[in-house]
Design a protein around this motif. Structure first.
Motif, PDB file in Angstrom:
ATOM      1  N   ALA A  94      62.239  80.159  -7.585  1.00 24.47           N
ATOM      2  CA  ALA A  94      62.507  81.536  -8.007  1.00 24.47           C
ATOM      3  C   ALA A  94      61.240  82.326  -8.304  1.00 24.47           C
ATOM      4  O   ALA A  94      61.243  83.556  -8.212  1.00 24.47           O
ATOM      5  N   TYR A  95      60.156  81.655  -8.655  1.00 21.22           N
ATOM      6  CA  TYR A  95      58.939  82.342  -9.091  1.00 21.22           C
ATOM      7  C   TYR A  95      57.817  82.167  -8.072  1.00 21.22           C
ATOM      8  O   TYR A  95      57.638  81.076  -7.522  1.00 21.22           O
ATOM      9  N   PRO A  96      57.036  83.220  -7.836  1.00 20.77           N
ATOM     10  CA  PRO A  96      55.848  83.082  -6.991  1.00 20.77           C
ATOM     11  C   PRO A  96      54.813  82.230  -7.696  1.00 20.77           C
ATOM     12  O   PRO A  96      54.833  82.102  -8.933  1.00 20.77           O
TER      13      PRO A  96
ATOM     14  N   MET B 116      62.655  84.556  -1.747  1.00 20.62           N
ATOM     15  CA  MET B 116      62.252  84.619  -3.153  1.00 20.62           C
ATOM     16  C   MET B 116      63.333  85.341  -3.960  1.00 20.62           C
ATOM     17  O   MET B 116      63.895  86.329  -3.503  1.00 20.62           O
ATOM     18  N   THR B 117      63.612  84.844  -5.141  1.00 26.04           N
ATOM     19  CA  THR B 117      64.616  85.446  -6.011  1.00 26.04           C
ATOM     20  C   THR B 117      64.193  86.839  -6.452  1.00 26.04           C
ATOM     21  O   THR B 117      63.026  87.053  -6.802  1.00 26.04           O
ATOM     22  N   PRO B 118      65.116  87.834  -6.439  1.00 31.22           N
ATOM     23  CA  PRO B 118      64.766  89.167  -6.927  1.00 31.22           C
ATOM     24  C   PRO B 118      64.239  89.110  -8.346  1.00 31.22           C
ATOM     25  O   PRO B 118      64.688  88.308  -9.172  1.00 31.22           O
ATOM     26  N   ARG B 119      63.282  90.007  -8.640  1.00 40.24           N
ATOM     27  CA  ARG B 119      62.640  89.996  -9.961  1.00 40.24           C
ATOM     28  C   ARG B 119      63.663  90.155 -11.081  1.00 40.24           C
ATOM     29  O   ARG B 119      63.530  89.552 -12.156  1.00 40.24           O
ATOM     30  N   SER B 120      64.699  90.949 -10.837  1.00 37.51           N
ATOM     31  CA  SER B 120      65.699  91.192 -11.879  1.00 37.51           C
ATOM     32  C   SER B 120      66.480  89.938 -12.249  1.00 37.51           C
ATOM     33  O   SER B 120      67.074  89.854 -13.319  1.00 37.51           O
ATOM     34  N   HIS B 121      66.510  88.955 -11.333  1.00 41.16           N
ATOM     35  CA  HIS B 121      67.256  87.721 -11.588  1.00 41.16           C
ATOM     36  C   HIS B 121      66.379  86.597 -12.128  1.00 41.16           C
ATOM     37  O   HIS B 121      66.917  85.567 -12.557  1.00 41.16           O
ATOM     38  N   ARG B 122      65.055  86.760 -12.093  1.00 42.62           N
ATOM     39  CA  ARG B 122      64.187  85.644 -12.487  1.00 42.62           C
ATOM     40  C   ARG B 122      64.370  85.257 -13.949  1.00 42.62           C
ATOM     41  O   ARG B 122      64.357  84.074 -14.300  1.00 42.62           O
ATOM     42  N   ALA B 123      64.519  86.250 -14.808  1.00 39.98           N
ATOM     43  CA  ALA B 123      64.722  85.945 -16.228  1.00 39.98           C
ATOM     44  C   ALA B 123      66.016  85.166 -16.430  1.00 39.98           C
ATOM     45  O   ALA B 123      66.084  84.251 -17.266  1.00 39.98           O
ATOM     46  N   TRP B 124      67.039  85.500 -15.639  1.00 39.48           N
ATOM     47  CA  TRP B 124      68.291  84.743 -15.702  1.00 39.48           C
ATOM     48  C   TRP B 124      68.076  83.295 -15.266  1.00 39.48           C
ATOM     49  O   TRP B 124      68.588  82.364 -15.893  1.00 39.48           O
ATOM     50  N   VAL B 125      67.350  83.126 -14.178  1.00 34.85           N
ATOM     51  CA  VAL B 125      67.076  81.776 -13.683  1.00 34.85           C
ATOM     52  C   VAL B 125      66.361  80.958 -14.756  1.00 34.85           C
ATOM     53  O   VAL B 125      66.717  79.803 -15.027  1.00 34.85           O
ATOM     54  N   LEU B 126      65.352  81.547 -15.370  1.00 35.01           N
ATOM     55  CA  LEU B 126      64.596  80.847 -16.407  1.00 35.01           C
ATOM     56  C   LEU B 126      65.496  80.468 -17.575  1.00 35.01           C
ATOM     57  O   LEU B 126      65.459  79.335 -18.072  1.00 35.01           O
TER      58      LEU B 126
END
Length: 474
Positions: free
Chosen positions: A125-127, A1-11
């Motif tokens: 990237a997201y649960p 799973m993508t680290p939470r700090s990177h999820r906004a970047w992925v989005l």
């Protein structure tokens, strides 16, 4: 799973890439008149500037998804971004229409990697409990292209030059690429085979059929070129279906089509998009050639039509879950047909814009009602573990519907009118809109074949993992 700090970047990164792809489907429509004047393009060549992109995107879509699943989603996503950006620069630098068409093919190939892998990367990237909200933001940003594409295209074409509708992608691509490589975690899916024979046969069949439709009015519908192209395309289509039935990992899983909901949903989506894209090709030109509006004014006058998609589609999507797909498919396509038919009845050279507003809004509401229902019908008809292929099949067929619609309605336009005068253009436009109305009526008829769902049973099926089509009734 993508680290939470990177999820906004992925989005953010996947949303920007998806917006770029969607914009280039629509932004060019308002610039067609200017491109025709600047490059001396014929109607046939203008048609290929649109269809080259859509056809390349459609036939490579499933292969792009399979490549990402096998070799790494981030890696292929980055490759698609580079290809799309370089091809956009090639479009902007085009010295002639032939160059522009070739560059649009390359753009479509890059988009065929970006479009499916954006969704796959975002989903990975997201649960599950946070994925719905992320998807809502993603679709909202992508949806801006519907309203913003014609408006932005008109503003750029009029305020700067048409080349800048393509140059716009270059700084965006260069800005996004380093963050794609550093902020998105690599991920892969289950081993997915590449159906290269299916890709070759499907591409050749689609090209043969579209070539015949495009060349019909120019070379003559009874000419050896056109007849041979259509016959060869049909034979290759039969060969494609035959191969897909035998292939171990087919590009287009034909067993899906045993479900009435899947088959009818895809047929409806194909015809809906055919009617929509064919109309997009001619209506922006009608506002400029028939009514004497500038490119920006033409884009602005399409907002009542395109804006309905942003407002109505989310509401319709929520109601589809409660009431089933069939009412929205049939009702939406009939509204689309009625709106286009109304425009065909009132269109005149130099007319005031006011009489066009109501039919534009009606057809826009109809399209916005039908789009989420087609997607829901198709995705709900396949097992949960096959949703990716089901959605990919639907996207591919909708893109092919757009190619088919542009080819058919431009053939109708050319048979009844031309560019000689505003009157000649309007005559062709009226015939094309009548054809678009017929396509939408055929889509509504296909929608009647979709089973009527029982909402409670469908919810129970979702909870137990059953296939939704097993709990439908005719």
């Amino acid at each position: 799973m993508t680290p939470r700090s990177h999820r906004a970047w992925v989005l953010a990164l996947t949303s920007i890439a998806s917006l770029m792809v969607a914009l280039d489907t629509l932004i060019v429509t308002v610039a067609l008149t200017t491109i025709r004047d600047d490059l001396g393009a014929t109607l046939e060549e203008l048609e290929w500037t649109v269809n080259a992109y859509n056809l390349s995107l459609a036939v490579l879509l499933m292969t792009g998804s399979a490549l990402g699943e096998r070799y790494g989603r981030r890696r292929l996503f980055a490759a698609g971004l580079v290809a799309f950006t370089v091809a956009s620069a090639a479009c902007a630098l085009a010295p002639g229409v032939g160059w522009l068409i070739a560059a649009r093919v390359a753009q479509g190939a890059g988009a065929a990697l970006l479009m499916p892998l954006s969704l796959a990367i975002l989903s990975a990237a997201y649960p599950p409990e946070r994925r719905g909200r992320a998807m809502g933001v993603f679709m909202g940003v992508t949806g801006l292209s519907v309203v913003g594409g014609p408006l932005l295209g008109g503003a750029i074409t009029e305020g700067v030059s048409w080349e800048w509708i393509f140059w716009l992608n270059v700084p965006l691509g260069l800005l996004v690429l380093p963050f794609v490589l550093t902020r998105i975690e690599e991920s892969r899916g289950a081993g997915t085979g590449l159906d290269l024979p299916g890709l070759a046969l499907g591409t050749a069949a689609a090209f043969g059929l579209v070539w015949g439709l495009v060349r019909g009015n120019v070379a003559g519908w009874g000419s050896a070129e056109v007849v041979a192209s259509l016959v060869l395309g049909a034979l290759l289509l039969v060969a494609f279906v035959t191969w897909e039935r035998r292939a171990q990992e087919p590009m287009l899983p034909l067993e899906f089509f045993r479900s009435r909901a899947f088959s009818a949903g895809n047929a409806t989506g194909f015809l809906l998009t055919a009617s929509l894209f064919g109309t997009l090709f001619v209506i922006a030109q009608f506002l400029q050639i028939g009514l004497g509006r500038s490119p920006f004014e033409a884009g602005l006058r399409l907002v009542p039509w395109t804006g309905c998609l942003m407002v109505v589609a989310p509401l319709a999507g929520a109601l589809v879950d409660r009431l089933g797909e069939r009412p929205f498919l049939v009702g939406g396509l009939l509204l689309q047909a009625g709106g286009f038919g109304w425009i065909a009845l009132v269109a005149e050279p130099g007319m005031a814009y006011g009489p066009l507003v109501a039919p534009l809004v009606i057809s826009g509401i109809g399209i916005a009602m039908a789009i989420p229902a087609t997607q829901n019908s198709v995705v709900g008809a396949v097992p949960p573990h096959m949703i990716g292929k089901g959605a990919g099949t639907n996207t591919m067929l909708r893109q092919l519907g757009g190619v088919f619609g542009v080819a058919v309605l431009v053939a109708v336009f050319a048979g009844w009118g031309g560019y000689e005068s505003p009157r000649a253009f309007t005559d062709g436009f009226v015939a094309a809109l009548a054809g678009a109305s017929v396509l939408a009526v055929l889509g509504a008829a296909a929608g009647l074949l979709i089973p009527r769902r029982r909402p409670a049973a469908t919810a129970a099926a979702a909870a137990t993992g059953e296939r939704p089509q097993e709990v439908v009734r005719s």
